[in-house]
Design an enzyme around this catalytic site. Structure first.
Site, PDB file in Angstrom:
ATOM      1  N   GLY A  93     -25.765   1.718   3.337  1.00 53.67           N
ATOM      2  CA  GLY A  93     -24.855   2.078   1.860  1.00 53.67           C
ATOM      3  C   GLY A  93     -25.522   2.232   0.580  1.00 53.67           C
ATOM      4  O   GLY A  93     -24.666  -0.103   0.417  1.00 53.67           O
ATOM      5  N   VAL A  94     -25.773   2.670  -0.159  1.00 53.53           N
ATOM      6  CA  VAL A  94     -26.187   2.144  -1.790  1.00 53.53           C
ATOM      7  C   VAL A  94     -25.698   2.895  -2.569  1.00 53.53           C
ATOM      8  O   VAL A  94     -25.757   3.690  -2.995  1.00 53.53           O
ATOM      9  CB  VAL A  94     -27.711   2.236  -1.928  1.00 53.53           C
ATOM     10  CG1 VAL A  94     -28.302   0.890  -1.346  1.00 53.53           C
ATOM     11  CG2 VAL A  94     -28.235   3.558  -1.018  1.00 53.53           C
ATOM     12  N   VAL A  99     -21.654  -0.279  -4.387  1.00 52.85           N
ATOM     13  CA  VAL A  99     -21.635  -1.463  -4.717  1.00 52.85           C
ATOM     14  C   VAL A  99     -22.763  -1.916  -3.507  1.00 52.85           C
ATOM     15  O   VAL A  99     -23.127  -3.117  -4.570  1.00 52.85           O
ATOM     16  CB  VAL A  99     -20.284  -1.851  -3.998  1.00 52.85           C
ATOM     17  CG1 VAL A  99     -20.304  -3.178  -3.261  1.00 52.85           C
ATOM     18  CG2 VAL A  99     -18.662  -1.777  -4.143  1.00 52.85           C
ATOM     19  N   LYS A 156       0.643  -1.229   0.302  1.00 53.12           N
ATOM     20  CA  LYS A 156      -0.027   0.455  -0.116  1.00 53.12           C
ATOM     21  C   LYS A 156       0.462   0.880   0.155  1.00 53.12           C
ATOM     22  O   LYS A 156       2.268   1.444   0.502  1.00 53.12           O
ATOM     23  CB  LYS A 156      -0.864  -0.168   1.044  1.00 53.12           C
ATOM     24  CG  LYS A 156      -1.820   0.800   1.486  1.00 53.12           C
ATOM     25  CD  LYS A 156      -3.451   0.279   0.070  1.00 53.12           C
ATOM     26  CE  LYS A 156      -4.447   1.027   0.601  1.00 53.12           C
ATOM     27  NZ  LYS A 156      -5.697  -0.234  -0.061  1.00 53.12           N
TER      28      LYS A 156
HETATM   29  P1  NAD Z   1     -19.530   4.386  -2.519  1.00 56.36           P
HETATM   30  O1  NAD Z   1     -18.116   5.947  -1.449  1.00 56.36           O
HETATM   31  O2  NAD Z   1     -19.744   4.506  -3.883  1.00 56.36           O
HETATM   32  O3  NAD Z   1     -20.282   4.040  -1.481  1.00 56.36           O
HETATM   33  C1  NAD Z   1     -20.812   4.298   0.202  1.00 56.36           C
HETATM   34  C2  NAD Z   1     -21.755   4.763   0.699  1.00 56.36           C
HETATM   35  O4  NAD Z   1     -22.439   4.412   1.746  1.00 56.36           O
HETATM   36  C3  NAD Z   1     -22.098   6.360  -0.420  1.00 56.36           C
HETATM   37  O5  NAD Z   1     -23.907   6.266  -1.107  1.00 56.36           O
HETATM   38  C4  NAD Z   1     -22.726   7.122   0.728  1.00 56.36           C
HETATM   39  O6  NAD Z   1     -22.791   7.975   0.758  1.00 56.36           O
HETATM   40  C5  NAD Z   1     -22.626   5.843   1.987  1.00 56.36           C
HETATM   41  N1  NAD Z   1     -22.135   5.657   3.971  1.00 56.36           N
HETATM   42  C6  NAD Z   1     -21.522   6.181   3.889  1.00 56.36           C
HETATM   43  N2  NAD Z   1     -21.578   6.444   5.305  1.00 56.36           N
HETATM   44  C7  NAD Z   1     -22.715   5.739   5.618  1.00 56.36           C
HETATM   45  C8  NAD Z   1     -23.423   5.648   6.336  1.00 56.36           C
HETATM   46  N3  NAD Z   1     -22.617   6.192   7.807  1.00 56.36           N
HETATM   47  N4  NAD Z   1     -25.098   5.728   6.732  1.00 56.36           N
HETATM   48  C9  NAD Z   1     -25.081   5.406   5.397  1.00 56.36           C
HETATM   49  N5  NAD Z   1     -24.761   5.579   4.254  1.00 56.36           N
HETATM   50  C10 NAD Z   1     -23.483   5.729   4.791  1.00 56.36           C
HETATM   51  O7  NAD Z   1     -17.947   3.441  -2.007  1.00 56.36           O
HETATM   52  P2  NAD Z   1     -18.383   1.420  -2.389  1.00 56.36           P
HETATM   53  O8  NAD Z   1     -17.265   1.588  -3.341  1.00 56.36           O
HETATM   54  O9  NAD Z   1     -19.753   1.601  -2.857  1.00 56.36           O
HETATM   55  O10 NAD Z   1     -17.776   1.072  -1.414  1.00 56.36           O
HETATM   56  C11 NAD Z   1     -18.252   0.982  -0.453  1.00 56.36           C
HETATM   57  C12 NAD Z   1     -17.444  -0.095   0.925  1.00 56.36           C
HETATM   58  O11 NAD Z   1     -16.998  -1.032  -0.050  1.00 56.36           O
HETATM   59  C13 NAD Z   1     -16.350   1.142   1.745  1.00 56.36           C
HETATM   60  O12 NAD Z   1     -16.488   0.147   2.823  1.00 56.36           O
HETATM   61  C14 NAD Z   1     -15.177   0.605   0.240  1.00 56.36           C
HETATM   62  O13 NAD Z   1     -14.054   0.354   1.153  1.00 56.36           O
HETATM   63  C15 NAD Z   1     -15.211  -1.383   0.110  1.00 56.36           C
HETATM   64  N6  NAD Z   1     -15.182  -1.839  -1.103  1.00 56.36           N
HETATM   65  C16 NAD Z   1     -15.485  -1.511  -1.985  1.00 56.36           C
HETATM   66  C17 NAD Z   1     -15.097  -2.231  -2.926  1.00 56.36           C
HETATM   67  C18 NAD Z   1     -15.575  -1.844  -4.393  1.00 56.36           C
HETATM   68  O14 NAD Z   1     -14.728  -2.508  -5.720  1.00 56.36           O
HETATM   69  N7  NAD Z   1     -15.649  -0.563  -4.759  1.00 56.36           N
HETATM   70  C19 NAD Z   1     -13.872  -3.392  -3.253  1.00 56.36           C
HETATM   71  C20 NAD Z   1     -13.870  -3.785  -1.629  1.00 56.36           C
HETATM   72  C21 NAD Z   1     -14.108  -2.606  -0.013  1.00 56.36           C
END
Ligand code: NAD
Length: 351
Positions: free
Chosen positions: A177-178, A181, A81
Protein backbone atom coordinates in the site's frame (compact mmCIF):
# COMPACT_ATOMS: atom_id res chain seq x y z
CA UNK A 1 -28.84 -6.36 22.81
CA UNK A 2 -27.52 -8.12 25.83
CA UNK A 3 -24.24 -8.42 27.63
CA UNK A 4 -23.05 -4.91 26.83
CA UNK A 5 -22.99 -3.70 30.43
CA UNK A 6 -20.92 -6.77 31.41
CA UNK A 7 -18.57 -6.09 28.55
CA UNK A 8 -18.32 -2.43 29.58
CA UNK A 9 -17.44 -3.52 33.11
CA UNK A 10 -14.91 -6.15 31.95
CA UNK A 11 -13.17 -3.78 29.56
CA UNK A 12 -13.39 -0.63 31.68
CA UNK A 13 -15.78 1.42 29.51
CA UNK A 14 -17.23 4.63 30.91
CA UNK A 15 -20.10 5.24 28.53
CA UNK A 16 -21.73 3.89 25.37
CA UNK A 17 -24.51 6.01 23.93
CA UNK A 18 -27.01 5.19 21.19
CA UNK A 19 -28.10 8.26 19.30
CA UNK A 20 -31.28 8.81 17.28
CA UNK A 21 -32.64 11.94 15.66
CA UNK A 22 -36.17 11.62 14.30
CA UNK A 23 -35.98 14.62 11.99
CA UNK A 24 -32.89 13.56 10.04
CA UNK A 25 -33.05 9.80 10.59
CA UNK A 26 -29.61 9.88 12.22
CA UNK A 27 -28.69 6.58 13.89
CA UNK A 28 -25.35 6.59 15.60
CA UNK A 29 -23.39 5.27 18.55
CA UNK A 30 -20.68 6.97 20.59
CA UNK A 31 -18.41 5.03 22.92
CA UNK A 32 -16.16 6.59 25.53
CA UNK A 33 -13.78 3.96 26.76
CA UNK A 34 -11.73 6.12 29.10
CA UNK A 35 -11.22 9.75 30.04
CA UNK A 36 -8.68 8.90 32.76
CA UNK A 37 -5.84 10.53 30.79
CA UNK A 38 -7.91 13.31 29.17
CA UNK A 39 -10.78 13.84 26.76
CA UNK A 40 -11.68 10.81 24.68
CA UNK A 41 -10.44 11.62 21.18
CA UNK A 42 -11.42 9.45 18.25
CA UNK A 43 -12.82 9.69 14.76
CA UNK A 44 -16.38 9.21 13.59
CA UNK A 45 -16.87 6.43 11.07
CA UNK A 46 -19.80 6.24 8.67
CA UNK A 47 -20.51 2.71 7.53
CA UNK A 48 -23.32 0.40 6.44
CA UNK A 49 -23.48 -2.03 9.34
CA UNK A 50 -25.52 -5.21 8.91
CA UNK A 51 -27.25 -4.57 12.26
CA UNK A 52 -27.06 -2.40 15.39
CA UNK A 53 -24.97 -4.94 17.30
CA UNK A 54 -22.28 -4.80 14.61
CA UNK A 55 -22.18 -0.99 14.91
CA UNK A 56 -21.95 -1.08 18.73
CA UNK A 57 -19.30 -3.83 18.61
CA UNK A 58 -17.24 -1.78 16.16
CA UNK A 59 -17.53 1.48 18.09
CA UNK A 60 -16.54 -0.22 21.36
CA UNK A 61 -13.60 -2.03 19.83
CA UNK A 62 -12.36 1.15 18.11
CA UNK A 63 -12.85 3.34 21.23
CA UNK A 64 -10.85 0.95 23.39
CA UNK A 65 -8.17 0.84 20.71
CA UNK A 66 -7.90 4.65 20.86
CA UNK A 67 -7.46 4.56 24.65
CA UNK A 68 -4.63 2.08 24.31
CA UNK A 69 -2.96 3.97 21.47
CA UNK A 70 -3.02 7.32 23.28
CA UNK A 71 -2.06 5.84 26.65
CA UNK A 72 0.88 3.94 25.16
CA UNK A 73 1.98 7.14 23.40
CA UNK A 74 1.80 8.93 26.79
CA UNK A 75 -0.65 11.51 25.42
CA UNK A 76 -3.05 13.44 27.68
CA UNK A 77 -5.97 11.82 25.89
CA UNK A 78 -8.53 9.16 26.55
CA UNK A 79 -10.17 6.97 23.95
CA UNK A 80 -13.51 7.23 22.22
CA UNK A 81 -15.10 6.71 18.85
CA UNK A 82 -18.34 7.45 17.02
CA UNK A 83 -20.12 5.53 14.28
CA UNK A 84 -22.96 6.77 12.10
CA UNK A 85 -24.98 3.95 10.58
CA UNK A 86 -25.45 4.75 6.91
CA UNK A 87 -24.02 4.63 3.43
CA UNK A 88 -21.33 7.30 3.07
CA UNK A 89 -22.03 7.46 -0.70
CA UNK A 90 -25.76 8.20 -0.43
CA UNK A 91 -26.89 9.09 3.10
CA UNK A 92 -24.86 12.20 3.92
CA UNK A 93 -26.47 15.59 4.47
CA UNK A 94 -25.65 18.76 6.35
CA UNK A 95 -28.68 18.18 8.58
CA UNK A 96 -27.49 14.67 9.49
CA UNK A 97 -24.01 15.80 10.51
CA UNK A 98 -25.39 18.82 12.36
CA UNK A 99 -27.71 16.52 14.32
CA UNK A 100 -24.70 14.33 15.12
CA UNK A 101 -22.76 17.46 16.15
CA UNK A 102 -25.47 18.37 18.67
CA UNK A 103 -25.06 14.96 20.33
CA UNK A 104 -21.28 15.35 20.39
CA UNK A 105 -21.78 18.76 21.99
CA UNK A 106 -23.95 17.30 24.73
CA UNK A 107 -20.93 15.30 25.87
CA UNK A 108 -19.38 18.60 26.99
CA UNK A 109 -15.90 17.91 25.68
CA UNK A 110 -15.54 14.44 27.15
CA UNK A 111 -15.57 13.23 23.52
CA UNK A 112 -13.65 15.02 20.76
CA UNK A 113 -14.13 13.72 17.27
CA UNK A 114 -12.26 13.71 13.96
CA UNK A 115 -12.65 12.13 10.52
CA UNK A 116 -12.47 8.39 9.99
CA UNK A 117 -13.44 5.88 7.34
CA UNK A 118 -16.49 7.22 5.46
CA UNK A 119 -16.26 10.79 6.81
CA UNK A 120 -14.21 13.69 5.54
CA UNK A 121 -13.43 17.32 6.19
CA UNK A 122 -16.62 18.75 4.64
CA UNK A 123 -18.67 16.47 6.93
CA UNK A 124 -16.68 17.66 9.93
CA UNK A 125 -17.38 21.25 8.88
CA UNK A 126 -21.11 20.51 9.36
CA UNK A 127 -20.44 18.87 12.75
CA UNK A 128 -18.38 21.92 13.70
CA UNK A 129 -21.40 24.19 13.16
CA UNK A 130 -22.89 22.62 16.30
CA UNK A 131 -19.89 21.86 18.50
CA UNK A 132 -16.32 22.95 19.15
CA UNK A 133 -15.32 19.41 20.04
CA UNK A 134 -13.96 18.48 16.60
CA UNK A 135 -10.37 18.29 15.32
CA UNK A 136 -8.95 17.86 11.87
CA UNK A 137 -9.45 19.30 8.48
CA UNK A 138 -7.69 21.75 6.25
CA UNK A 139 -6.60 24.11 9.02
CA UNK A 140 -4.77 21.25 10.77
CA UNK A 141 -3.04 19.57 7.83
CA UNK A 142 -2.73 15.85 7.18
CA UNK A 143 -1.43 13.57 9.94
CA UNK A 144 -0.25 11.01 7.36
CA UNK A 145 3.32 12.32 6.89
CA UNK A 146 3.73 12.24 10.68
CA UNK A 147 2.42 8.69 10.86
CA UNK A 148 4.93 7.71 8.17
CA UNK A 149 7.75 9.49 10.00
CA UNK A 150 6.94 7.58 13.20
CA UNK A 151 6.81 4.24 11.36
CA UNK A 152 10.21 4.96 9.80
CA UNK A 153 11.68 5.76 13.24
CA UNK A 154 10.00 2.68 14.72
CA UNK A 155 11.55 0.50 12.02
CA UNK A 156 14.95 1.63 13.26
CA UNK A 157 14.19 0.16 16.68
CA UNK A 158 13.12 -3.09 14.97
CA UNK A 159 16.28 -3.20 12.86
CA UNK A 160 18.40 -2.59 15.93
CA UNK A 161 16.70 -5.45 17.75
CA UNK A 162 17.05 -7.92 14.87
CA UNK A 163 20.09 -6.83 12.87
CA UNK A 164 22.04 -4.97 15.58
CA UNK A 165 21.95 -1.62 13.76
CA UNK A 166 19.32 1.08 13.40
CA UNK A 167 20.69 2.02 9.99
CA UNK A 168 18.21 0.90 7.37
CA UNK A 169 20.56 1.51 4.45
CA UNK A 170 20.91 -1.64 2.35
CA UNK A 171 17.91 -3.36 3.93
CA UNK A 172 14.99 -4.45 1.73
CA UNK A 173 11.56 -3.25 2.78
CA UNK A 174 8.36 -4.62 1.19
CA UNK A 175 5.61 -2.00 1.46
CA UNK A 176 1.98 -3.09 1.02
CA UNK A 177 0.00 0.00 0.00
CA UNK A 178 1.64 3.20 -1.21
CA UNK A 179 -1.19 5.57 -0.28
CA UNK A 180 -0.62 8.71 1.76
CA UNK A 181 1.30 6.97 4.56
CA UNK A 182 2.99 4.23 2.51
CA UNK A 183 4.34 6.70 -0.06
CA UNK A 184 5.71 9.06 2.61
CA UNK A 185 7.33 6.08 4.31
CA UNK A 186 8.94 4.99 1.03
CA UNK A 187 10.46 8.43 0.66
CA UNK A 188 12.13 8.26 4.11
CA UNK A 189 13.36 4.74 3.40
CA UNK A 190 14.69 5.54 -0.06
CA UNK A 191 16.48 8.63 1.26
CA UNK A 192 18.19 6.46 3.83
CA UNK A 193 19.28 3.97 1.16
CA UNK A 194 16.85 1.10 1.74
CA UNK A 195 15.73 -1.02 -1.23
CA UNK A 196 11.99 -1.03 -1.84
CA UNK A 197 9.48 -3.58 -3.05
CA UNK A 198 5.93 -2.20 -3.35
CA UNK A 199 2.42 -3.21 -4.24
CA UNK A 200 -0.84 -1.29 -4.47
CA UNK A 201 -4.31 -2.08 -5.80
CA UNK A 202 -3.93 1.21 -7.63
CA UNK A 203 -1.35 0.50 -10.33
CA UNK A 204 -0.59 4.20 -10.85
CA UNK A 205 0.54 4.62 -7.25
CA UNK A 206 2.83 1.60 -7.52
CA UNK A 207 4.24 2.87 -10.84
CA UNK A 208 4.94 6.24 -9.20
CA UNK A 209 6.94 4.51 -6.46
CA UNK A 210 8.93 2.72 -9.17
CA UNK A 211 9.68 6.03 -10.90
CA UNK A 212 10.50 8.01 -7.78
CA UNK A 213 12.43 5.48 -5.70
CA UNK A 214 13.31 2.70 -8.10
CA UNK A 215 10.98 0.38 -6.21
CA UNK A 216 10.35 -3.11 -7.54
CA UNK A 217 6.60 -3.47 -8.18
CA UNK A 218 4.92 -6.79 -7.46
CA UNK A 219 1.32 -8.08 -7.53
CA UNK A 220 -0.92 -7.81 -4.47
CA UNK A 221 -0.63 -11.46 -3.53
CA UNK A 222 3.10 -11.61 -4.23
CA UNK A 223 4.04 -9.09 -1.55
CA UNK A 224 3.83 -11.71 1.23
CA UNK A 225 6.34 -14.06 -0.40
CA UNK A 226 9.00 -11.46 -1.19
CA UNK A 227 12.34 -12.16 0.39
CA UNK A 228 12.92 -9.01 2.39
CA UNK A 229 14.13 -7.73 5.76
CA UNK A 230 11.00 -5.81 6.74
CA UNK A 231 7.39 -6.28 5.64
CA UNK A 232 5.51 -2.99 6.07
CA UNK A 233 1.70 -3.32 5.86
CA UNK A 234 0.37 0.15 5.00
CA UNK A 235 -2.98 -0.78 3.45
CA UNK A 236 -5.96 -2.45 5.14
CA UNK A 237 -6.13 -4.33 8.45
CA UNK A 238 -5.58 -8.10 8.70
CA UNK A 239 -2.47 -7.99 6.49
CA UNK A 240 -1.00 -10.90 8.45
CA UNK A 241 -3.53 -13.71 8.43
CA UNK A 242 -3.86 -17.49 8.55
CA UNK A 243 -3.45 -17.74 4.76
CA UNK A 244 -0.12 -15.94 4.50
CA UNK A 245 1.63 -16.13 7.86
CA UNK A 246 3.55 -19.29 6.93
CA UNK A 247 4.68 -17.76 3.65
CA UNK A 248 6.25 -14.56 4.99
CA UNK A 249 9.94 -14.24 4.04
CA UNK A 250 10.81 -11.29 6.30
CA UNK A 251 12.50 -10.84 9.69
CA UNK A 252 10.32 -7.94 10.84
CA UNK A 253 6.67 -6.91 10.40
CA UNK A 254 6.39 -3.15 10.98
CA UNK A 255 3.91 -0.90 9.20
CA UNK A 256 1.27 1.80 9.51
CA UNK A 257 -1.89 -0.26 9.12
CA UNK A 258 -4.24 -0.67 12.08
CA UNK A 259 -5.02 -4.22 13.24
CA UNK A 260 -2.16 -5.77 11.25
CA UNK A 261 -2.72 -9.18 12.86
CA UNK A 262 -6.05 -10.62 11.74
CA UNK A 263 -6.14 -12.65 14.98
CA UNK A 264 -4.10 -12.29 18.16
CA UNK A 265 -2.66 -15.83 17.96
CA UNK A 266 -0.75 -14.80 14.82
CA UNK A 267 1.67 -12.86 17.02
CA UNK A 268 2.72 -16.15 18.56
CA UNK A 269 3.13 -17.72 15.09
CA UNK A 270 5.34 -14.82 13.95
CA UNK A 271 7.43 -15.17 17.10
CA UNK A 272 7.89 -18.92 16.52
CA UNK A 273 9.11 -18.17 13.00
CA UNK A 274 11.66 -15.71 14.38
CA UNK A 275 9.81 -12.69 12.95
CA UNK A 276 9.71 -9.56 15.13
CA UNK A 277 6.33 -7.80 15.20
CA UNK A 278 6.12 -4.07 15.98
CA UNK A 279 2.70 -3.61 17.62
CA UNK A 280 0.61 -1.49 15.24
CA UNK A 281 -0.74 1.06 17.67
CA UNK A 282 2.71 1.80 19.05
CA UNK A 283 4.48 2.25 15.71
CA UNK A 284 1.64 4.12 13.93
CA UNK A 285 1.02 6.69 16.71
CA UNK A 286 2.78 9.56 14.89
CA UNK A 287 -0.53 10.78 13.44
CA UNK A 288 -2.37 11.00 16.77
CA UNK A 289 0.68 12.65 18.38
CA UNK A 290 0.58 15.26 15.59
CA UNK A 291 -3.19 15.78 16.01
CA UNK A 292 -2.96 16.23 19.78
CA UNK A 293 0.00 18.63 19.79
CA UNK A 294 -1.55 20.64 16.94
CA UNK A 295 -4.81 20.80 18.91
CA UNK A 296 -2.93 22.08 21.96
CA UNK A 297 -1.03 24.60 19.80
CA UNK A 298 2.34 26.20 20.45
CA UNK A 299 4.58 23.56 18.85
CA UNK A 300 6.26 23.66 15.46
CA UNK A 301 6.21 20.63 13.17
CA UNK A 302 9.90 20.06 14.00
CA UNK A 303 9.10 20.02 17.72
CA UNK A 304 6.28 17.56 17.08
CA UNK A 305 8.68 15.32 15.12
CA UNK A 306 11.00 15.36 18.16
CA UNK A 307 8.13 13.97 20.23
CA UNK A 308 7.37 11.36 17.56
CA UNK A 309 11.03 10.28 17.74
CA UNK A 310 10.12 8.70 21.09
CA UNK A 311 8.39 5.89 19.19
CA UNK A 312 11.89 4.49 18.54
CA UNK A 313 12.81 4.52 22.25
CA UNK A 314 9.39 3.18 23.20
CA UNK A 315 9.74 0.20 20.89
CA UNK A 316 13.28 -0.45 22.05
CA UNK A 317 12.06 -0.61 25.67
CA UNK A 318 9.12 -2.75 24.65
CA UNK A 319 11.31 -5.32 22.83
CA UNK A 320 13.69 -5.48 25.80
CA UNK A 321 10.82 -6.09 28.21
CA UNK A 322 9.34 -8.73 25.90
CA UNK A 323 12.69 -10.58 25.85
CA UNK A 324 13.23 -10.27 29.60
CA UNK A 325 9.71 -11.29 30.60
CA UNK A 326 9.27 -13.84 27.83
CA UNK A 327 6.23 -12.07 26.46
CA UNK A 328 5.14 -11.19 22.93
CA UNK A 329 5.60 -7.57 21.82
CA UNK A 330 1.83 -7.02 21.53
CA UNK A 331 1.36 -8.34 25.08
CA UNK A 332 3.90 -5.81 26.35
CA UNK A 333 2.18 -3.06 24.34
CA UNK A 334 -1.16 -3.86 26.00
CA UNK A 335 0.45 -4.05 29.45
CA UNK A 336 2.16 -0.68 28.95
CA UNK A 337 -1.08 0.94 27.79
CA UNK A 338 -3.02 -0.57 30.70
CA UNK A 339 -0.35 0.58 33.19
CA UNK A 340 -0.47 4.11 31.75
CA UNK A 341 -4.27 4.13 31.97
CA UNK A 342 -4.22 2.81 35.53
CA UNK A 343 -1.66 5.31 36.81
CA UNK A 344 -3.81 8.20 35.59
CA UNK A 345 -7.01 6.66 36.91
CA UNK A 346 -5.37 6.24 40.36
CA UNK A 347 -4.02 9.79 40.28
CA UNK A 348 -7.41 11.28 39.40
CA UNK A 349 -9.10 9.25 42.14
CA UNK A 350 -6.59 10.36 44.77
CA UNK A 351 -6.52 13.98 43.50
P1 NAD B 1 -4.67 5.39 1.97
O1 NAD B 1 -6.06 5.04 1.63
O2 NAD B 1 -4.12 6.73 1.56
O3 NAD B 1 -3.67 4.29 1.35
C1 NAD B 1 -3.90 2.93 1.39
C2 NAD B 1 -3.37 2.35 0.08
O4 NAD B 1 -3.42 0.94 0.16
C3 NAD B 1 -4.20 2.77 -1.14
O5 NAD B 1 -3.33 3.29 -2.13
C4 NAD B 1 -4.87 1.45 -1.57
O6 NAD B 1 -5.01 1.38 -2.99
C5 NAD B 1 -3.89 0.43 -1.06
N1 NAD B 1 -4.43 -0.89 -0.81
C6 NAD B 1 -5.56 -1.23 -0.12
N2 NAD B 1 -5.68 -2.56 -0.03
C7 NAD B 1 -4.58 -3.09 -0.63
C8 NAD B 1 -4.12 -4.40 -0.85
N3 NAD B 1 -4.80 -5.48 -0.42
N4 NAD B 1 -2.95 -4.58 -1.52
C9 NAD B 1 -2.26 -3.52 -1.94
N5 NAD B 1 -2.64 -2.25 -1.76
C10 NAD B 1 -3.79 -2.03 -1.12
O7 NAD B 1 -4.54 5.16 3.55
P2 NAD B 1 -3.41 5.73 4.51
O8 NAD B 1 -3.91 6.97 5.16
O9 NAD B 1 -2.09 5.75 3.80
O10 NAD B 1 -3.40 4.62 5.67
C11 NAD B 1 -2.79 3.36 5.46
C12 NAD B 1 -3.04 2.49 6.67
O11 NAD B 1 -2.47 3.09 7.82
C13 NAD B 1 -4.52 2.27 7.02
O12 NAD B 1 -4.66 0.97 7.55
C14 NAD B 1 -4.78 3.28 8.11
O13 NAD B 1 -5.84 2.88 8.96
C15 NAD B 1 -3.46 3.25 8.85
N6 NAD B 1 -3.17 4.47 9.59
C16 NAD B 1 -3.14 5.65 8.95
C17 NAD B 1 -2.85 6.82 9.67
C18 NAD B 1 -2.78 8.15 8.98
O14 NAD B 1 -2.25 9.10 9.58
N7 NAD B 1 -3.26 8.26 7.74
C19 NAD B 1 -2.61 6.74 11.06
C20 NAD B 1 -2.62 5.49 11.70
C21 NAD B 1 -2.92 4.36 10.95
Amino acid sequence: MSGYLDRMADQGFEEVVLVHDAETGLKAAIAIHSTARGPALGGTRMWIYPNEEAAVDDVMCLARGMSYKSAAAELPLGGGKGVIIGDPRHDKSEALFRAYGRFVDKMNGRFITAADMGTEEKDLDCVRLETDHVVGGSQLGSPSPFTAYGVWKGMKACANEVFGTSNLSGLTVAVQGVGTVGAALCRHLAEEGARLIVTDLDGEKAAKAEDLWNAKVVGHDQIYTQKCDIFAPCAAGGAVNADNVEKLQCKVVAGAANNVLKDDYLGEVLHKHGILYAPDYIINAGGIIFVEYSRQGGKTHDEIRQIINRIEERLTRLFTRAREENLLPQQVADLTAEENLQVKADLSRSG
